[in-house]
Design an enzyme around this catalytic site. Structure first.
Site, PDB file in Angstrom:
ATOM      1  N   THR A 102      37.612  49.593  41.516  1.00  0.00           N
ATOM      2  CA  THR A 102      37.616  48.135  41.307  1.00  0.00           C
ATOM      3  C   THR A 102      36.891  47.453  42.467  1.00  0.00           C
ATOM      4  O   THR A 102      37.068  46.252  42.683  1.00  0.00           O
ATOM      5  CB  THR A 102      39.064  47.587  41.239  1.00  0.00           C
ATOM      6  OG1 THR A 102      39.724  47.946  42.459  1.00  0.00           O
ATOM      7  CG2 THR A 102      39.820  48.113  40.050  1.00  0.00           C
TER       8      THR A 102
ATOM      9  N   ASP B 145      36.086  49.061  36.850  1.00  0.00           N
ATOM     10  CA  ASP B 145      35.965  47.607  36.711  1.00  0.00           C
ATOM     11  C   ASP B 145      34.609  47.159  37.241  1.00  0.00           C
ATOM     12  O   ASP B 145      34.075  46.151  36.814  1.00  0.00           O
ATOM     13  CB  ASP B 145      37.086  46.917  37.500  1.00  0.00           C
ATOM     14  CG  ASP B 145      37.037  45.400  37.347  1.00  0.00           C
ATOM     15  OD1 ASP B 145      37.062  44.929  36.182  1.00  0.00           O
ATOM     16  OD2 ASP B 145      36.965  44.692  38.363  1.00  0.00           O
TER      17      ASP B 145
ATOM     18  N   HIS C  14      34.310  43.654  35.492  1.00  0.00           N
ATOM     19  CA  HIS C  14      34.470  43.069  36.836  1.00  0.00           C
ATOM     20  C   HIS C  14      35.452  41.885  36.789  1.00  0.00           C
ATOM     21  O   HIS C  14      35.102  40.755  37.178  1.00  0.00           O
ATOM     22  CB  HIS C  14      33.101  42.631  37.383  1.00  0.00           C
ATOM     23  CG  HIS C  14      33.051  42.536  38.880  1.00  0.00           C
ATOM     24  ND1 HIS C  14      32.011  43.024  39.635  1.00  0.00           N
ATOM     25  CD2 HIS C  14      33.921  41.989  39.770  1.00  0.00           C
ATOM     26  CE1 HIS C  14      32.235  42.764  40.922  1.00  0.00           C
ATOM     27  NE2 HIS C  14      33.395  42.138  41.031  1.00  0.00           N
TER      28      HIS C  14
ATOM     29  N   GLU D  10      25.267  43.606  35.297  1.00  0.00           N
ATOM     30  CA  GLU D  10      24.249  42.553  35.408  1.00  0.00           C
ATOM     31  C   GLU D  10      24.355  41.844  36.753  1.00  0.00           C
ATOM     32  O   GLU D  10      25.459  41.594  37.232  1.00  0.00           O
ATOM     33  CB  GLU D  10      24.486  41.495  34.321  1.00  0.00           C
ATOM     34  CG  GLU D  10      24.085  41.917  32.935  1.00  0.00           C
ATOM     35  CD  GLU D  10      22.571  41.963  32.745  1.00  0.00           C
ATOM     36  OE1 GLU D  10      21.841  41.374  33.555  1.00  0.00           O
ATOM     37  OE2 GLU D  10      22.156  42.622  31.778  1.00  0.00           O
TER      38      GLU D  10
ATOM     39  N   ARG E  12      33.108  48.207  44.160  1.00  0.00           N
ATOM     40  CA  ARG E  12      31.715  47.896  43.852  1.00  0.00           C
ATOM     41  C   ARG E  12      31.093  49.073  43.111  1.00  0.00           C
ATOM     42  O   ARG E  12      31.381  50.240  43.404  1.00  0.00           O
ATOM     43  CB  ARG E  12      30.911  47.632  45.132  1.00  0.00           C
ATOM     44  CG  ARG E  12      31.086  46.217  45.703  1.00  0.00           C
ATOM     45  CD  ARG E  12      30.581  45.108  44.785  1.00  0.00           C
ATOM     46  NE  ARG E  12      30.761  43.773  45.301  1.00  0.00           N
ATOM     47  CZ  ARG E  12      31.794  42.962  45.014  1.00  0.00           C
ATOM     48  NH1 ARG E  12      32.749  43.356  44.202  1.00  0.00           N
ATOM     49  NH2 ARG E  12      31.853  41.742  45.525  1.00  0.00           N
TER      50      ARG E  12
ATOM     51  N   ILE F 229      42.842  44.715  50.322  1.00  0.00           N
ATOM     52  CA  ILE F 229      43.202  45.160  48.970  1.00  0.00           C
ATOM     53  C   ILE F 229      43.776  46.581  49.004  1.00  0.00           C
ATOM     54  O   ILE F 229      44.795  46.865  48.363  1.00  0.00           O
ATOM     55  CB  ILE F 229      41.971  45.069  48.034  1.00  0.00           C
ATOM     56  CG1 ILE F 229      41.490  43.617  47.958  1.00  0.00           C
ATOM     57  CG2 ILE F 229      42.301  45.608  46.644  1.00  0.00           C
ATOM     58  CD1 ILE F 229      40.155  43.410  47.251  1.00  0.00           C
TER      59      ILE F 229
HETATM   60  P1  NAD Z   1      38.299  44.379  53.523  1.00  0.00           P
HETATM   61  O1  NAD Z   1      37.054  44.006  54.251  1.00  0.00           O
HETATM   62  O2  NAD Z   1      39.586  43.747  53.888  1.00  0.00           O
HETATM   63  O3  NAD Z   1      38.495  45.985  53.609  1.00  0.00           O
HETATM   64  C1  NAD Z   1      37.493  46.925  53.366  1.00  0.00           C
HETATM   65  C2  NAD Z   1      37.873  48.192  54.112  1.00  0.00           C
HETATM   66  O4  NAD Z   1      36.957  49.233  53.719  1.00  0.00           O
HETATM   67  C3  NAD Z   1      37.784  48.063  55.639  1.00  0.00           C
HETATM   68  O5  NAD Z   1      38.997  48.480  56.240  1.00  0.00           O
HETATM   69  C4  NAD Z   1      36.637  49.002  56.016  1.00  0.00           C
HETATM   70  O6  NAD Z   1      36.807  49.619  57.284  1.00  0.00           O
HETATM   71  C5  NAD Z   1      36.714  50.012  54.882  1.00  0.00           C
HETATM   72  N1  NAD Z   1      35.504  50.821  54.702  1.00  0.00           N
HETATM   73  C6  NAD Z   1      34.208  50.437  54.848  1.00  0.00           C
HETATM   74  N2  NAD Z   1      33.408  51.490  54.580  1.00  0.00           N
HETATM   75  C7  NAD Z   1      34.220  52.540  54.243  1.00  0.00           C
HETATM   76  C8  NAD Z   1      33.992  53.889  53.849  1.00  0.00           C
HETATM   77  N3  NAD Z   1      32.758  54.399  53.726  1.00  0.00           N
HETATM   78  N4  NAD Z   1      35.061  54.671  53.588  1.00  0.00           N
HETATM   79  C9  NAD Z   1      36.313  54.181  53.690  1.00  0.00           C
HETATM   80  N5  NAD Z   1      36.612  52.912  54.056  1.00  0.00           N
HETATM   81  C10 NAD Z   1      35.557  52.101  54.318  1.00  0.00           C
HETATM   82  O7  NAD Z   1      37.943  44.149  51.986  1.00  0.00           O
HETATM   83  P2  NAD Z   1      38.971  43.919  50.796  1.00  0.00           P
HETATM   84  O8  NAD Z   1      39.337  42.482  50.721  1.00  0.00           O
HETATM   85  O9  NAD Z   1      40.037  44.955  50.858  1.00  0.00           O
HETATM   86  O10 NAD Z   1      38.001  44.195  49.554  1.00  0.00           O
HETATM   87  C11 NAD Z   1      37.478  45.478  49.299  1.00  0.00           C
HETATM   88  C12 NAD Z   1      36.366  45.352  48.283  1.00  0.00           C
HETATM   89  O11 NAD Z   1      36.898  44.966  47.018  1.00  0.00           O
HETATM   90  C13 NAD Z   1      35.368  44.202  48.578  1.00  0.00           C
HETATM   91  O12 NAD Z   1      34.384  44.607  49.516  1.00  0.00           O
HETATM   92  C14 NAD Z   1      34.767  43.944  47.234  1.00  0.00           C
HETATM   93  O13 NAD Z   1      33.629  44.781  47.082  1.00  0.00           O
HETATM   94  C15 NAD Z   1      35.843  44.416  46.274  1.00  0.00           C
HETATM   95  N6  NAD Z   1      36.368  43.306  45.435  1.00  0.00           N
HETATM   96  C16 NAD Z   1      36.362  43.481  44.093  1.00  0.00           C
HETATM   97  C17 NAD Z   1      36.845  42.470  43.282  1.00  0.00           C
HETATM   98  C18 NAD Z   1      36.864  42.614  41.786  1.00  0.00           C
HETATM   99  O14 NAD Z   1      37.112  41.625  41.079  1.00  0.00           O
HETATM  100  N7  NAD Z   1      36.646  43.792  41.225  1.00  0.00           N
HETATM  101  C19 NAD Z   1      37.326  41.287  43.847  1.00  0.00           C
HETATM  102  C20 NAD Z   1      37.326  41.150  45.244  1.00  0.00           C
HETATM  103  C21 NAD Z   1      36.843  42.181  46.037  1.00  0.00           C
HETATM  104  C1  COI Z   2      34.436  39.316  44.945  1.00  0.00           C
HETATM  105  O1  COI Z   2      35.093  38.307  45.256  1.00  0.00           O
HETATM  106  O2  COI Z   2      33.846  40.002  45.810  1.00  0.00           O
HETATM  107  C2  COI Z   2      34.389  39.792  43.536  1.00  0.00           C
HETATM  108  O3  COI Z   2      34.063  40.930  43.306  1.00  0.00           O
HETATM  109  C3  COI Z   2      34.734  38.860  42.430  1.00  0.00           C
HETATM  110  C4  COI Z   2      33.684  37.790  42.256  1.00  0.00           C
HETATM  111  C5  COI Z   2      32.331  38.311  41.914  1.00  0.00           C
HETATM  112  C6  COI Z   2      34.157  36.770  41.252  1.00  0.00           C
END
Ligand code: NAD
Ligand code: COI
Length: 330
Positions: free
Chosen positions: A231, A257, A294, A263, A233, A157
């Site tokens: 967006t 977000d 979220h 919850e 956690r 992301i």
């Molecule tokens: P990913 O695993 O591809 O990338 C996460 C990156 O964060 C990795 O490169 C890792 O090395 C890095 N990282 C870990 N700890 C770190 C730190 N302390 N400082 C800097 N970088 C650090 O994950 P992704 O697919 O890019 O997703 C990222 C996050 O987005 C997920 O873990 C999830 O929590 C969140 N997410 C949110 C939603 C939403 O709807 N809001 C949806 C999907 C994912």
């Molecule tokens: C995830 O996929 O990690 C999310 O944050 C979205 C999910 C709770 C629907």
């Protein structure tokens, strides 16, 4: 094949039904989340379960699943934090997830929040709602293309967010303890990113060691008037410190977000009414804060992919003994 879907949202049901019709498989669809009681609703002979929920999958549940002959759990999202993987292993249940259903969905949402805050749209809207057209005209914005954007976390992301911000012409700097190899990302240490960025955008997993990685000390290092967007956690930001920064004006805007006190049963929020949280309520009143429940992931593409990729994993397990995204137990 006999399958069951739990935690099925109204928006997912059409995709699940279309898949079952297209592939000729038998799919029971439940809106309830999966637990030790609801698993009993599943028909005899069900081979595997697809599920979406943020509440726990317990060891007891896995025992019951296995006893009924369902040896595969394929979740429709990324996060594994609510799964007792040791319990799954002990019961002989294999698990898969969908690690990338649409990174752009979340990245685009982060950029949307950033743009909204950069142009003070919350304040403008508030004046207009109060019939104060004149007041609405005094919010001079910041151009993203003339700014420095700090992206924390350069996984799927974060890298997509970097691509979009660069498209605006922004100077993008990034921090990740595991930098992407062979990329043209301009990595800096976290402290430097905090000091130099006009906008800070978080894309880091909510691992326990990342809890409050953005805290009072971090805000003190940031530029006056910084804008921060989360967006990823809720636990990443110490929300009380953020609130202090917003009250003092050190932080000019925040897009949240993923709220620290959201919850646990996130996807069934309608059952709970609202957050009923004083911090949420105070931030809701601030026009320079955008809160969302979220939903960064929530696009038609993402929901379609969550269902399709989860079912690909499930049928892979059942037909070929291999799922593309099987989760390792260790
Ligand atoms: P990913 O695993 O591809 O990338 C996460 C990156 O964060 C990795 O490169 C890792 O090395 C890095 N990282 C870990 N700890 C770190 C730190 N302390 N400082 C800097 N970088 C650090 O994950 P992704 O697919 O890019 O997703 C990222 C996050 O987005 C997920 O873990 C999830 O929590 C969140 N997410 C949110 C939603 C939403 O709807 N809001 C949806 C999907 C994912
Ligand atoms: C995830 O996929 O990690 C999310 O944050 C979205 C999910 C709770 C629907």
């Amino acid at each position: 094949m006999k399958l069951a879907s739990f935690g099925t949202r109204v928006d997912e049901a059409p995709f699940l039904k279309a898949w079952a019709e297209r592939t000729g498989n038998d799919m029971q669809i439940f809106t309830e989340t999966l637990n030790e009681e609801t698993v009993d609703k599943m028909a005899a002979g069900t081979q595997g379960i697809t599920c979406l929920q943020t509440v726990p999958y317990s060891a007891e549940l896995f025992k019951k699943m296995a006893a009924k002959g369902a040896k595969f759990l394929s979740i429709r999202n990324v996060g594994l934090d609510n799964i007792d993987l040791a319990g799954a292993q002990a019961a002989g249940v294999r698990v898969s997830n969908v690690p990338a259903y649409s990174p752009s969905a979340i990245a685009e949402f982060a950029v949307t929040l950033t743009m909204h805050l950069a142009r003070n749209l919350g304040q403008v809207e508030q004046h207009l709602r109060d019939n104060d057209y004149n007041g609405a005209m005094h919010y001079m914005g910041k151009e993203i293309g003339q700014s420095t954007v700090g992206v924390v976390g350069t996984g799927r992301i974060g890298r997509e967010a970097i691509r979009i911000f660069k498209g605006f012409g922004a100077e993008v700097i990034a921090y990740d303890p595991f930098p992407a190899k062979d990329s043209d990302i301009d990595y800096v240490e976290l402290d430097e990113l905090l000091k130099r960025s006009d906008f800070i955008d978080l894309h880091v997993p909510g691992l326990p060691q990342n809890t409050h990685m953005i805290n009072a000390d971090s805000f003190a290092k940031m530029k006056d008037g910084v804008i921060i967007v989360n967006t990823a956690r809720g636990n990443l930001i110490d929300t009380k410190a953020l609130l202090d920064g917003l009250r003092s004006g050190k932080v000019a805007g925040a897009g949240i977000d993923t709220f620290e006190y959201e919850e646990q049963d996130l996807l069934n929020l309608e059952k709970h009414g609202n957050f009923n949280d004083p911090v949420w309520d105070e931030m809701m009143k601030m026009p320079n804060v955008v809160l969302s429940p979220h939903i960064a992931y929530f696009t038609a593409t993402a929901v379609h992919n969550m269902v399709e990729f989860s079912l690909e994993n499930l049928t892979g397990f059942i037909n070929d003994g291999v799922a593309k995204n099987e989760v390792k137990y260790d």
